[in-house]
Design a protein around this motif. Structure first.
Motif, short mmCIF file in Angstrom:
data_model
loop_
_atom_site.label_atom_id
_atom_site.label_comp_id
_atom_site.label_asym_id
_atom_site.label_seq_id
_atom_site.Cartn_x
_atom_site.Cartn_y
_atom_site.Cartn_z
N MET A 230 52.19 42.30 49.40
CA MET A 230 51.90 41.43 48.26
C MET A 230 53.06 40.48 48.00
O MET A 230 52.88 39.28 47.84
N LEU A 231 54.29 41.02 47.96
CA LEU A 231 55.45 40.21 47.68
C LEU A 231 55.67 39.19 48.79
O LEU A 231 55.92 38.00 48.54
N PHE A 232 55.57 39.64 50.04
CA PHE A 232 55.81 38.74 51.16
C PHE A 232 54.78 37.62 51.20
O PHE A 232 55.11 36.47 51.49
N ARG A 233 53.52 37.95 50.91
CA ARG A 233 52.48 36.92 50.92
C ARG A 233 52.73 35.89 49.82
O ARG A 233 52.48 34.69 50.00
N THR B 58 52.31 46.98 38.51
CA THR B 58 51.27 47.91 38.92
C THR B 58 50.47 48.33 37.70
O THR B 58 50.92 48.21 36.56
N ASP B 59 49.27 48.81 37.96
CA ASP B 59 48.40 49.28 36.88
C ASP B 59 47.66 50.52 37.38
O ASP B 59 46.87 50.44 38.32
N VAL C 99 44.07 44.88 47.41
CA VAL C 99 45.38 44.35 47.76
C VAL C 99 46.19 45.50 48.37
O VAL C 99 46.25 46.60 47.79
N ASP C 100 46.81 45.25 49.49
CA ASP C 100 47.57 46.27 50.21
C ASP C 100 48.66 46.86 49.31
O ASP C 100 49.43 46.13 48.69
N ARG C 101 48.73 48.18 49.27
CA ARG C 101 49.74 48.87 48.45
C ARG C 101 50.91 49.36 49.29
O ARG C 101 51.69 50.21 48.83
N HIS C 102 51.06 48.85 50.48
CA HIS C 102 52.17 49.27 51.33
C HIS C 102 53.51 49.00 50.63
O HIS C 102 53.75 47.90 50.13
N THR D 177 44.79 57.61 43.56
CA THR D 177 43.38 57.37 43.27
C THR D 177 43.20 56.19 42.33
O THR D 177 42.19 55.48 42.39
N PHE D 178 44.17 55.96 41.45
CA PHE D 178 44.05 54.93 40.42
C PHE D 178 45.06 53.80 40.57
O PHE D 178 44.90 52.76 39.91
N ASP D 179 46.09 53.96 41.37
CA ASP D 179 47.14 52.94 41.49
C ASP D 179 46.59 51.62 42.01
O ASP D 179 45.87 51.59 43.01
N THR D 180 46.93 50.53 41.34
CA THR D 180 46.60 49.19 41.82
C THR D 180 47.79 48.27 41.56
O THR D 180 48.69 48.61 40.79
N VAL D 181 47.78 47.12 42.20
CA VAL D 181 48.80 46.11 41.94
C VAL D 181 48.19 44.98 41.13
O VAL D 181 46.96 44.83 41.07
#
Length: 307
Positions: free
Chosen positions: A1-4, A67-68, A92-95, A103-107
């Motif tokens: 996400m950051l790199f993109r 993150t949310d 969105v990739d969470r790498h 299960t709930f983590d998102t960016v």
């Protein structure tokens, strides 16, 4: 996400603080303090993505990444008068993300205006055709009433300006069970992820986060898997009720709590009330956008669009 983001022209200004392990909705880090809330001075910033929200609200950055899991973008966005998005789970990739509850983590991200929020989405989100004829908005009065009167009224004013919005009653008898299942499964996952580091050193954590991890360490496998069964059924039910529409509800049930005496006790009650609203997007694995509104007293609040 950051790199993109950087490849698309963003420039990194710095790293912002968060609640410990992102396991809070308040932003009141016991070690580094509470980031400022310039839109509501002497009130908390909201968390866990507190520093990113404050940096954007202060004008030190135009985009704040965060993150949310249970509301950690939506709550600080509401408290600080920002636009914020929790993206669809796994879109969105969470790498490289420091996980809490996978299960709930998102960016997601914060901005001060909607156009920039959308522009970041054009970079980070997969291309998708806009639906023909726009999106239908649905309001569930029972959910609106979970917010305090001033926040509910601010949301109602926003809804009234939208024109035709469907109001309907949802069968929410299971909401309490859904919130318990969300919290239990989140806690169990958080302990599985963080126990290797935290076992034997919980005393390094602030009181609020330490109490959550202590409770998490006591969740049995049987309790966790029973909660997960409820999570799975809740996800199916929420998606069935919503369909292709967009649910409109408060991003948080209150304005930002004031700093001062008794804050810890007040924050626990606020957290419990907040999760009754924010858990719906998490359980559904759905995206949620917080749109800033103001109460009649001029305090920031948020309208949340879940779809």
């Amino acid at each position: 996400m950051l790199f993109r983001s950087v490849e698309a022209g963003a420039a990194i200004r710095g790293i912002a603080r968060t609640d410990e392990f992102a396991y809070s909705l308040a932003g009141t880090n016991a070690h580094t303090g509470t980031p400022p809330n310039p839109k509501a001075p002497h009130r908390i910033s909201g968390g866990s993505s507190s520093g990113s929200a404050s940096a954007v609200s202060l004008g030190q950055a135009t985009i704040g990444l965060g993150t949310d899991t249970g509301g950690s973008i939506r709550v600080p966005a509401a408290y600080q008068g920002l636009y914020g998005i929790r993206t669809t789970h796994d879109v969105v990739d969470r790498h490289g993300l420091l996980a809490l509850a996978p299960t709930f983590d998102t960016v997601g991200w914060f901005t001060r205006d909607a156009d920039l929020l959308a522009l970041v989405g054009e970079v980070l989100l997969p291309e998708q055709d806009a639906p023909d004829g726009g999106l239908d908005l649905v309001v569930v009065p029972e959910l609106l009433r979970l917010a305090e009167n001033d926040v509910a009224a601010a949301c109602d004013r926003w809804i009234a300006d939208r024109g035709l919005v469907v109001r309907e009653t949802w069968p929410l008898a299971e909401l309490d069970a859904w919130v318990r299942a969300f919290s239990t499964w989140q806690a169990w996952e958080a302990w599985q992820v963080r126990a290797p580091y935290l076992q034997g050193r919980l005393d390094v954590l602030g009181p609020d986060v330490r109490a959550r991890f202590e409770n998490a360490s006591r969740v049995t496998n049987a309790e966790a898997h029973a909660a997960y069964d409820v999570v799975v059924s809740a996800r199916a039910r929420i998606r069935e009720l919503l369909g292709d529409r967009v649910l409109v509800l408060p991003s948080a049930p209150t304005t930002a709590p004031e700093l001062g005496p008794g804050l810890a006790d007040r924050l626990q009650a606020t957290r419990e009330a907040t999760l009754r609203l924010t858990c719906l997007a998490g359980l559904g694995g759905l995206p949620a956008v917080s749109v800033p509104v103001s109460t009649t007293a001029g305090l920031p609040a948020g309208v949340c669009l879940v779809g």
